[in-house]
Structure formats: structure tokens, C-alpha cells
Design an enzyme around this catalytic site. Structure first.
Site: not given
Ligand code: CTP
Length: 402
Positions: A206, A275, A285, A321, A339
Site C-alpha cells: 500500500n 488486511d 514466478k 490508528f 481492539k
Molecule cells: N492493524 C494491525 N494489524 C492488522 C491490521 C491493522 O495491527 N492486520 C492496526 C493498524 O496498525 C492500525 C489499526 O489496526 O493501528 C487499523 O485498524 P483496521 O481495522 O485495520 O483499519 P482498517 O485497515 O482501516 O480497517 P477497515 O478496512 O476495516 O476499515
């Protein structure tokens, strides 16, 4: 170690400069003091030499010097220059470009932030010539620390007192560092993007630059914490004194965080963790074949923050965050609860100058007891505000004021 150059001029408040020099020293800075000849009527240079461990310089034509032009070397080395107390005389000299002694020649050569703390009789302070000189200094980028009101040494009551030493130090620290209010705290920060392998040459990632996490690491280290930065791929350099652990994928990041879970006091999850990841990583590959478009099946990654939140102790502090495009506050509040975190820093991708790549951000702090919108600032400045909140929350829990 950063260098504070303290210039002490002829004012009865000069005796307070001893505490000021000592205070900067205690805050972890190397302190050099320059006195004007008139300051020496109020306080002895030996006092400063004993407190700072450095020679107190007074006379430009002093023969006892290392082979360097002393006023220039002190000016070059300084990270912060504070004139306290600043007499009407030195203010007038600087404002009008007069450089006729060690103090005034040095100030002329200084390039770091310059803070002037006037201290004099109220009538002198209010004199339009002094006021004009101060205005002029402000226009040249000098910061004037407003004097306090009160009973002055001459018996008059009014404006002109040197502000308390703690305030002067706080003003200085705003420019060059912070009080060590996180000394001994073990802070773990995740930063940057994770990358999820598809095959030996490809991965999904990302736009995270890591800037927010690195700024937080810098701020925590400045405040005396032991900082571990578990970082995804970024081009950034680790801040000085920070222990950086490089990771690639979400599972590697999770492993490094979980290893340190018990030994961490404060967790900051600033990383943009994927995620989802490919359910299978191809060993070779993936080649294109005529008429075929490959499909990549994804599976969920472990939620690092949520896993830490589940097993947390009461004493640990967890800050996450949330980056949203819609319903920022509601979504962030849901994450706080789900969380089991103490605070979520919510930022909207829709705000200009906020988000992944920029050096600035707009953050709302979401906590159980309410939300607080922070001003639009650089990520480094925001980091200090975030830690101000955390330090205050922790001290309220333990009943110790910081
Ligand atoms: N986070 C984490 N591990 C993951 C995903 C997220 O530790 N696998 C942490 C990120 O570092 C951040 C927070 O969780 O502090 C973000 O939450 P998240 O629910 O993942 O936010 P989004 O990715 O925006 O989720 P959504 O797509 O549900 O909005």
C-alpha cells in the site's frame, strides 16, 4: 548531545541564570555560557563553570582559548541560543547590529533559533525605543519571551520580571527537544506498509510512507523512551537512538511484535498492515499464458493490534490508528472498542495534507472518555501532542503527575 548557548547580560535577574544553566544541563544538554562584563557585577562566571563543566566566556580578547575563533565556534555549535536575562542594552545592540563584545559578536554569528528573555524595570521595558527594538528583533525571527508581571527588584510593580526558570526551559525545549518524561518507558511502534508476497518477484502493498510512525519514534526517543520500531519497507532513516527491526509482511511484523509483547509499556500501531494476503505464495514466478488471467485467492492476515489488545495487561497502553474515508469518528470509535485500545488516532483520507505520503496530518484522538481534535500540524509536531496525551493518561492511572 545538543548545545544550548546561554547569554547572560547585566540585570539583577542574572542570578536566576544559574538555575537556568543547571536546568538545561539536567534536561540533557551541553551548556555554554557567555556573560557580558555587566553581568559579572551580578553573578560570578565560576558559578556557571561549576554548573556546566564548560568555560564561561566573557572577553573577546581572552588569550586562554583553543585554536578557534571562539565566538564563531560557539555560535556554530549552538542548537539553541537564549539570552536570559536580556537587558535593554543587549536588545538595543542586537536590533541595531552593534557587535562590540563577546555576547553581541556571538549572537551576530548564530544561525540556530534565538530566544530573548527581557528582564528590566517596567518603565525601561515600556520605553518605546525598547519596544521598537523588540519589534525589530521579532521581524528578524528572534523569539521574545514575554517578561512576567510582579514586584521588581527596584520596588516597582509591573511587567519586567524574568519568567520562572521552568518556563524558560520549556520555551527552549519547544525548539530543541523535550523534557525526558518518558525516561525508562519501553515503547514499541509499528510503521510503514506491509508487503504480501504473490510469487518470488511480486507482492501486494500500500501507499504508506512510514512517516507518521518514524516521527512518533523520534518523539518518543527524544523524551527518553527505549524505542523499538518494527518497520515495513520504507526509504526513511531510523531516528537516532531507535532500535529498528525490518519486516516485510504482516506475519513477520506480527511475530516481531508478539515477541516483545510482555516487555512493552506503550504500543503504537501506526503501520498500514495488509488486511489480506495471497492464500498461497507461488514458489516460482507466475508466467502469463495465452488466454488465461490468473486469479489470486486472498486470506485474512492476523490483526496485530487486536491480538495484543486481547492479551494486554491493565498497565500497558495501546494506541492504534484508523484511516477512513467515511464516518471517521464512528468507525474509529468502533475500532477502539473492538481492539481493546486506550486511544485511536483517527485520520481522514479526505483531508488535504493528511494521510500516507504527506509530512503533515490532521488527527482526532478517540478515547473512551471523549474525542479531541488536534490542530493541522507536521507529523513530528503531532507526535509530541500524541505522547503528551499518553503520558498524561498514564500518570492519571498511576496517580503520579508528570
Ligand atoms: N492493524 C494491525 N494489524 C492488522 C491490521 C491493522 O495491527 N492486520 C492496526 C493498524 O496498525 C492500525 C489499526 O489496526 O493501528 C487499523 O485498524 P483496521 O481495522 O485495520 O483499519 P482498517 O485497515 O482501516 O480497517 P477497515 O478496512 O476495516 O476499515
Amino acid at each position: 548531545m545538543k548545545n544550548v548557548l546561554l547569554i547572560v547580560t547585566g540585570s539583577i535577574a542574572a542570578y536566576k541564570a544559574a538555575d537556568l544553566a543547571h536546568g538545561f544541563r539536567k534536561a540533557g544538554f551541553n551548556v555554554n555560557v557567555i556573560m557580558t562584563r555587566n553581568a559579572a557585577f551580578f553573578i560570578n562566571p565560576i558559578t556557571f563553570e561549576t554548573l556546566t563543566g564548560n568555560k564561561c566566556v566573557m572577553d573577546t580578547f581572552d588569550r586562554d582559548f583553543d585554536f578557534e575563533v571562539e565566538h564563531i565556534s560557539l555560535a556554530k555549535a549552538a542548537d539553541l541560543c537564549m539570552v536570559a536575562p536580556a537587558s535593554a542594552d543587549i536588545i538595543g545592540k542586537i536590533a541595531n547590529g552593534i557587535a562590540d563584545d563577546m555576547a553581541s559578536t556571538t549572537i551576530m554569528a548564530v544561525k540556530c533559533p534565538k530566544l530573548i528573555a527581557p528582564a528590566m524595570n517596567t518603565a525601561m521595558y515600556e520605553n518605546p525605543i525598547v519596544q521598537d527594538n523588540m519589534k525589530k528583533l521579532k521581524s528578524y525571527g528572534y523569539e521574545i519571551i514575554e517578561p512576567a508581571r510582579g514586584l521588581l527588584a527596584c520596588g516597582d510593580e509591573g511587567k519586567g520580571k524574568l519568567p520562572p526558570v521552568e518556563e524558560l526551559i520549556e520555551c527552549g525545549l519547544r525548539h530543541i527537544g523535550h523534557i525526558k518524561d518518558m525516561a525508562g518507558k519501553r515503547v514499541l511502534i509499528t510503521a510503514g506498509p506491509t508487503a504480501e508476497r504473490i510469487d518470488p518477484v511480486r507482492f501486494i502493498t500500500n501507499h504508506s510512507s512510514g512517516k507518521m510512525g518514524y516521527a512518533l519514534a523520534d518523539a518518543a526517543a527524544d523524551r527518553g523512551a527505549y524505542v523499538t520500531l518494527v518497520s515495513g519497507r520504507t526509504a526513511l532513516k531510523a531516528p537516532l537512538g531507535v532500535d529498528r527491526v525490518d519486516v516485510f509482511s504482516a506475519s513477520e511484523m506480527a511475530e516481531e511484535v508478539f515477541k516483545r509483547q510482555k516487555d512493552t509499556d506503550i504500543f503504537i500501531f501506526a503501520a498500514a498492515v495488509a488486511d489480506f494476503r495471497p492464500a498461497e505464495i507461488s514458489k516460482s514466478k507466475i508466467k502469463k499464458k495465452d488466454g488465461e488471467t490468473p486469479v489470486i485467492h486472498l486470506e485474512r492476515t492476523v490483526d496485530i493490534l487486536e491480538t495484543v489488545g486481547l492479551k494486554r495487561t491493565e498497565k500497558q497502553y495501546i494506541c492504534g490508528f484508523a484511516m477512513e474515508t467515511e464516518d471517521l469518528i464512528e468507525n474509529a470509535a468502533k475500532k477502539l472498542k473492538k481492539k481493546n485500545a486506550d486511544m485511536i488516532c483517527a485520520n481522514s483520507l479526505r483531508d488535504e495534507g493528511a494521510g500516507f505520503i504527506s509530512d503533515t496530518n490532521r488527527i482526532t484522538l478517540i478515547k473512551k472518555d471523549g474525542n479531541r481534535e488536534l490542530p493541522f500540524l507536521s507529523k513530528r509536531e503531532l507526535s509530541d501532542l500524541i505522547f503528551d496525551e499518553i503520558v498524561s493518561d498514564i500518570s492519571q492511572r498511576t496517580g503520579v503527575s508528570s
